[in-house]
Design an enzyme around this catalytic site. Sequence first.
Site, PDB file in Angstrom:
ATOM      1  CG  ASP A  37      -2.004   0.903   1.125  1.00  0.00           C
ATOM      2  OD1 ASP A  37      -2.383   1.473   0.221  1.00  0.00           O
ATOM      3  OD2 ASP A  37      -2.794   1.310   2.204  1.00  0.00           O
ATOM      4  CG  ASN A  85      -7.324  -2.536  -6.008  1.00  0.00           C
ATOM      5  OD1 ASN A  85      -6.596  -3.206  -5.990  1.00  0.00           O
ATOM      6  ND2 ASN A  85      -7.812  -1.677  -5.033  1.00  0.00           N
TER       7      ASN A  85
HETATM    8  C1  FPP Z   1      -1.772   0.141  -3.457  1.00  0.00           C
HETATM    9  O1  FPP Z   1      -1.556   1.257  -3.408  1.00  0.00           O
HETATM   10  C2  FPP Z   1      -1.331  -0.745  -4.453  1.00  0.00           C
HETATM   11  C3  FPP Z   1      -2.082  -1.424  -5.462  1.00  0.00           C
HETATM   12  C4  FPP Z   1      -3.634  -1.162  -5.371  1.00  0.00           C
HETATM   13  C5  FPP Z   1      -1.298  -2.132  -6.285  1.00  0.00           C
HETATM   14  C6  FPP Z   1      -0.114  -2.681  -6.096  1.00  0.00           C
HETATM   15  C7  FPP Z   1       0.720  -3.225  -7.426  1.00  0.00           C
HETATM   16  C8  FPP Z   1       1.757  -2.936  -7.704  1.00  0.00           C
HETATM   17  C9  FPP Z   1       3.027  -2.737  -6.755  1.00  0.00           C
HETATM   18  C10 FPP Z   1       2.221  -3.070  -9.079  1.00  0.00           C
HETATM   19  C11 FPP Z   1       1.662  -4.496  -9.885  1.00  0.00           C
HETATM   20  C12 FPP Z   1       2.123  -5.549  -9.000  1.00  0.00           C
HETATM   21  C13 FPP Z   1       2.877  -6.822  -9.379  1.00  0.00           C
HETATM   22  C14 FPP Z   1       2.938  -7.914  -8.389  1.00  0.00           C
HETATM   23  C15 FPP Z   1       3.638  -6.821 -10.388  1.00  0.00           C
HETATM   24  P1  FPP Z   1      -2.579   2.657  -3.555  1.00  0.00           P
HETATM   25  O2  FPP Z   1      -2.776   3.040  -4.932  1.00  0.00           O
HETATM   26  O3  FPP Z   1      -3.795   2.106  -2.937  1.00  0.00           O
HETATM   27  O4  FPP Z   1      -1.989   3.450  -2.794  1.00  0.00           O
HETATM   28  P2  FPP Z   1      -2.606   4.978  -1.933  1.00  0.00           P
HETATM   29  O5  FPP Z   1      -3.292   4.109  -0.705  1.00  0.00           O
HETATM   30  O6  FPP Z   1      -1.303   5.835  -1.324  1.00  0.00           O
HETATM   31  O7  FPP Z   1      -3.438   5.746  -2.520  1.00  0.00           O
END
Ligand code: FPP
Length: 262
Positions: A37, A85
Site C-alpha cells: 500500500d 480495485n
Molecule cells: C496500493 O497502493 C497498491 C495497489 C492497489 C497495487 C499494487 C500493485 C503494484 C505494486 C504493481 C503491480 C504488482 C505486481 C505484483 C507486478 P494505492 O494505490 O492504494 O496507494 P494509496 O493508498 O497511497 O493511494
Amino acid sequence: MSRDELLAWIPSGHPDESLVREIHFDRLPVHVAVIMDGNGRWAAQRHLPRVEGHRAGIDSVRDSVETAARLGIQVLTLYAFSMENWKRPASEVGTLMQLLKRYLRSELDTLLSNDIRFRVIGRMEDLAPDIQEELHAAIQRTSSSRGMLFNIALNYGGRAEIVDAARRAMTSGVRPEDLDEQRFASFLYTAGQPDPDLLIRTSGEMRVSNYLLWQIAYSEIYVTDTLWPDFRRRHLLEAVLAYQKRERRYGGISSPAVIGAK
Ligand code: FPP
C-alpha cells in the site's frame, strides 16, 4: 538458504549485513503475506500521477521476491489487485494490468533462476484474456520449480474466496457433518499451503482490507509507515526480525520460543 549464502548476495560492508546476522534462520516465518500500500501517496509526494507510484512499486516487488526467496521464506503472497480495485479509474486499472504483464515477462528468468514457483489466487477467470494468457504462461513455466511459492493475489477478495470455497464444498459431495476447518481450508485458493505467519502492511494503515480473511486468523501483523515503492530488502529483514521478537500463543497461554513451532 543459509546465512552465509544470503550474506554472499549482499555487497560487503552494506548495512543490511548486520540485519541478516541478527536473523534466526531456524525460526523464519514459513509464509509471509504482504499488503502493498502507499503507491498513490508516494506518487503524490512527488507531484506525479498515481500510476508512477505503481510503476515504482514494481522495483519493490522485484526486491522483495528475491530477498524472500534467498532468505528461505517458503511462501510469499503479494496483494496486487483486489476485487474492489475495479472501482479505480479505467486508466489506472489498465496500467496496473500492463505493469503486471511486463513484470511477468521481464522477471520470468529471475523467477526460474531462483527456483520460484508462481501461482495466482483470486478470480483469475474475470481478467482480460491477454492477462490470463500471460499468467498461465508464468504458472506453467515455473510449475516444476521447487523453491519458494510466490502467490499473487489478483482480482482477489477474502470474502469472495470463502464464498467460492463454500460453493466448492457444497458441490464436492462432502457431507455437512464431515466438513471441519481443515477440510474447508482444502477448498480455498490456498489449499495445501500453510497459513501466513507474518502479514506485512506498508504505508501505516491499520486494516486487513479483505485479504486472506480465513488464513490470517493467527498471523502476526506488522505495519510499517514505509510506502510500498520505498520498501526494500532492509524493510523485509526488519519485518522478519520484529516477527521473531513476538510471542505466538494461538489462543493458548504464554510460553517462550513458540515462534515457528506451529
Ligand atoms: C496500493 O497502493 C497498491 C495497489 C492497489 C497495487 C499494487 C500493485 C503494484 C505494486 C504493481 C503491480 C504488482 C505486481 C505484483 C507486478 P494505492 O494505490 O492504494 O496507494 P494509496 O493508498 O497511497 O493511494
